[in-house]
Write an enzyme that holds these catalytic residues in place. Structure first.
Site, short mmCIF file in Angstrom:
data_model
loop_
_atom_site.label_atom_id
_atom_site.label_comp_id
_atom_site.label_asym_id
_atom_site.label_seq_id
_atom_site.Cartn_x
_atom_site.Cartn_y
_atom_site.Cartn_z
N GLU A 71 0.81 -1.22 0.00
CA GLU A 71 0.00 0.00 0.00
C GLU A 71 0.85 1.26 0.00
O GLU A 71 0.44 2.29 -0.57
CB GLU A 71 -0.96 0.01 1.19
CG GLU A 71 -2.06 -1.03 1.12
CD GLU A 71 -1.67 -2.39 1.70
OE1 GLU A 71 -2.53 -3.29 1.75
OE2 GLU A 71 -0.49 -2.54 2.10
N PHE A 133 -12.32 -7.17 13.37
CA PHE A 133 -11.12 -7.57 12.63
C PHE A 133 -10.74 -6.49 11.62
O PHE A 133 -11.56 -6.06 10.80
CB PHE A 133 -11.38 -8.90 11.90
CG PHE A 133 -10.24 -9.37 11.06
CD1 PHE A 133 -9.03 -9.74 11.64
CD2 PHE A 133 -10.35 -9.41 9.67
CE1 PHE A 133 -7.96 -10.16 10.86
CE2 PHE A 133 -9.29 -9.83 8.88
CZ PHE A 133 -8.09 -10.22 9.48
N GLN A 134 -9.51 -6.06 11.68
CA GLN A 134 -8.93 -5.04 10.81
C GLN A 134 -9.65 -3.69 10.90
O GLN A 134 -9.60 -2.89 9.96
CB GLN A 134 -8.86 -5.53 9.35
CG GLN A 134 -7.83 -6.64 9.17
CD GLN A 134 -7.52 -6.95 7.73
OE1 GLN A 134 -8.32 -6.72 6.84
NE2 GLN A 134 -6.34 -7.52 7.48
N LYS A 183 -18.07 -0.87 4.81
CA LYS A 183 -18.42 -1.92 3.84
C LYS A 183 -19.90 -1.88 3.48
O LYS A 183 -20.28 -2.08 2.32
CB LYS A 183 -18.04 -3.29 4.41
CG LYS A 183 -17.94 -4.39 3.37
CD LYS A 183 -17.27 -5.62 3.94
CE LYS A 183 -17.05 -6.68 2.86
NZ LYS A 183 -16.38 -7.89 3.40
N MET A 496 24.09 9.31 3.45
CA MET A 496 23.91 10.61 4.10
C MET A 496 24.11 10.50 5.60
O MET A 496 24.73 11.39 6.22
CB MET A 496 22.51 11.16 3.79
CG MET A 496 22.31 12.59 4.30
SD MET A 496 23.47 13.77 3.57
CE MET A 496 22.71 14.04 1.97
#
Length: 593
Positions: A71, A133-134, A183, A496
């Site tokens: 993602e 969940f999630q 959803k 760096m």
């Protein structure tokens, strides 16, 4: 599978705004994207966003979905897309970890004013707050790094909220917007009708120019003996490149760029003096404290430009042209603030400005530049060592591409070398992570840039550290067969950080040396052609072969492990106190002299 270029010459966004009876929320979401002119989205499916992905199968002719491998890759690709063509980038993810994986890219977009609409799935509305969940409260998590966000819980909200999201993302000072959709809202039905948003109560994206402020600014500029223009990404975001050139042509004022403003002026422009900042050009930084009027155009006086504010341009009167009122007087006090889009304010200021010359003042830049040329640039481009230098790789790339590549960089020493030595003919030719400095940015951003501008040569410049943060996006390149060239500058260090350890931490190289994999072999495993270069006599051929190859290509170039990027402004120092070499070397030279 290759790039899909949608021909919308006969299909305008208005055609998609017609009412559609009885569609699902997921279908309404996709109709809304089309109504806003979106043709490409970047994403990764999952449970809470699955109804939307299921609906996409009926929209494939009009809406291309790019399946990334993480993602974070989706949001960086959307950034690259937006910054390459100026449109709103769109990414989609599921709930929970899918949503949280977007946060780094959203924060990057927020600090760099990149217009994005980020869409996340969410659990059913009746489960909100139950630790399902999630389930994660991505709206609260993203609030500090979004221009606006909203949680949709009913399907009928989708068209109006999406219209508002796109208006906010692209208007005024652009930025990322996040829309979280439960959803059930994706499954419910509604009669779709879309009306683009053009205004909102109490939201004033572009302040109207004040005529008094313009006259005061013009008076300061017209009476200046040593005026100096500092321009930033606001010029690019406002599509004001031509207006900047017209102002400079009339006033003949020397001009320097922030990193994000690079390419807004062609490198060959006679009044372009170079880059500002910690690793910018010597003359550009020194003259900040020698000018008598400083004209800041579309830039926000970031600390990497100003360094220690206690010593920054105290002798100068400051004129600040800025679209965001919150940036005025935030870091540097403005004597005159001209609010508004520089696309509109610059022509008004140009009309009031006198036609003048500043020959002696401009010549003083050349004198300082000669010092940098002798002490740094000549040795960077023609090093007296066997190891290749990052700067000479960039110079070689300029020659092979005719200064006409769309350059994407990651973050680190290679980024500074690319920004210092790349040359540009047209605007939007450098895309880099500025405010957040996100390692891993380059590879997915290059994907987005190529999809936005398939006709341009897209070259990614990345270090051996940054490439490994999003290396899985080789899979996206493979699947789309994108013609992207990736040059890995490998010094086997986090370069760096290693430089700072050398200069400021008594050479204690804690956790910066890297044991790396065989990058060409990894590229080959993804079906991407590759090669490796470690010698100066191989460089031109290696770069030419990479650029001329038809299809994606990875070139690994081994560069000096101990090379540093100079000049540098030591943290806490003034912009006039640039170090042209290591403190030890400066002390040695002073004794010799």
């Amino acid at each position: 599978m290759g790039i899909t270029v949608h021909d919308k010459s006969s299909q305008l966004p208005e055609d998609y705004q017609k009412p559609v009876p009885q569609v699902t929320g997921a279908e309404a979401l996709l109709h809304s994207l089309l109504a806003e002119g979106v043709d490409t989205v970047f994403g990764y499916p999952g449970g809470a966003i699955m109804p939307t992905y299921d609906a996409m199968t009926a929209f494939e002719e009009d809406l291309q979905h790019v399946l990334v491998r993480h993602e974070q890759g989706a949001v960086h690709a959307a950034q690259g897309y937006a910054r390459a063509n100026g449109e709103v980038g769109v990414c989609i993810a599921t709930s929970g970890p899918g949503a949280t994986n977007l946060i780094t890219g959203i924060a990057d977009a927020y600090l760099d004013s990149t217009p994005l609409v980020c869409i996340t799935g969410q659990v059913f509305a009746h489960l909100l707050g139950s630790d399902a969940f999630q389930e994660i409260d991505i709206v609260d998590i993203s609030m500090p790094v979004t221009k606006w966000n909203f949680k949709i819980t009913h399907a009928e909200e989708i068209p109006s909220i999406m219209a508002k999201a796109f208006f906010i993302a692209r208007s005024g000072r652009p930025g990322p917007v996040l829309i979280d959709i439960t959803k059930n809202a994706q499954i419910e039905t509604l009669d779709f009708s879309y009306h683009p948003c053009t205004q909102l109560p109490s939201y004033r994206p572009e302040p109207s120019p004040d005529q008094m402020a313009l006259q005061q600014a013009a008076s300061l500029i017209n009476n200046a003996k040593r005026p100096y223009v500092l321009f930033g990404q606001g010029v690019v975001l406002g599509n004001a490149e031509a207006e900047l050139q017209q102002f400079l042509k009339k006033t003949e004022i020397p001009a320097a760029s922030t990193i994000l403003g690079l390419s807004a002026l062609p490198s060959e422009h006679p009044q372009y003096m170079g880059m500002l900042g910690m690793h910018g050009n010597y003359a550009c930084n020194k003259q900040t404290n020698n000018c008598d009027v400083l004209i800041a155009i579309g830039m926000r006086f970031d600390d990497r430009v100003t360094s220690n504010l206690d010593y920054y341009a105290k002798q100068a009167r400051v004129v600040h042209l800025e679209i965001d009122p919150s940036e005025v007087n935030k870091n540097v006090r403005a004597d005159v603030a001209v609010l508004g889009n520089v696309k509109h304010t610059l022509p008004l200021l140009t009309r009031l400005a006198d036609k003048k010359t500043h020959t002696d003042w401009a010549a003083s830049f050349a004198e300082l530049h000669a010092i940098e040329q002798k002490q740094i640039i000549d040795s960077d481009l023609s090093p007296q060592t066997d190891a290749l230098n990052m700067a000479e790789v960039i110079a070689c790339l300029n020659a092979v591409t005719g200064d006409d590549a769309l350059m994407i960089t990651d973050v680190g020493q290679h980024q500074m070398a690319a920004c210092r030595y790349s040359r540009f003919k047209q605007s939007r030719s450098l895309i880099t992570s500025g405010g957040l400095g996100t390692m891993g940015f380059c590879l997915p951003a290059a994907i987005g840039a190529k999809l936005a501008c398939p006709e341009r040569m897209v070259v990614g410049i990345v270090g051996d550290g940054g490439i490994q943060m999003t290396i899985q996006e080789f899979g996206t390149i493979m699947q789309l067969q994108l013609d992207i060239k990736i040059i890995i500058l490998n010094n086997q260090f986090l370069g760096m950080v290693r430089q700072w350890q050398e200069l400021y931490f008594d050479k204690r190289y804690a956790s910066t040396e890297m044991q790396n994999p065989d990058f060409p072999a990894i590229a080959n495993s993804y079906g991407i052609a590759s090669s490796r270069c470690s010698r100066r006599d191989q460089l031109e051929t290696a770069v030419t072969d990479a650029i001329k190859h038809s299809g994606p290509y990875v070139l690994e170039v081994f560069v000096g492990q101990q090379d540093n990027v100079f000049p540098i402004i030591t943290p806490g120092a003034s912009v006039t106190e640039m170090c042209l070499q290591t403190p030890a070397k400066e002390e040695e030279d002073s004794h010799e002299n």
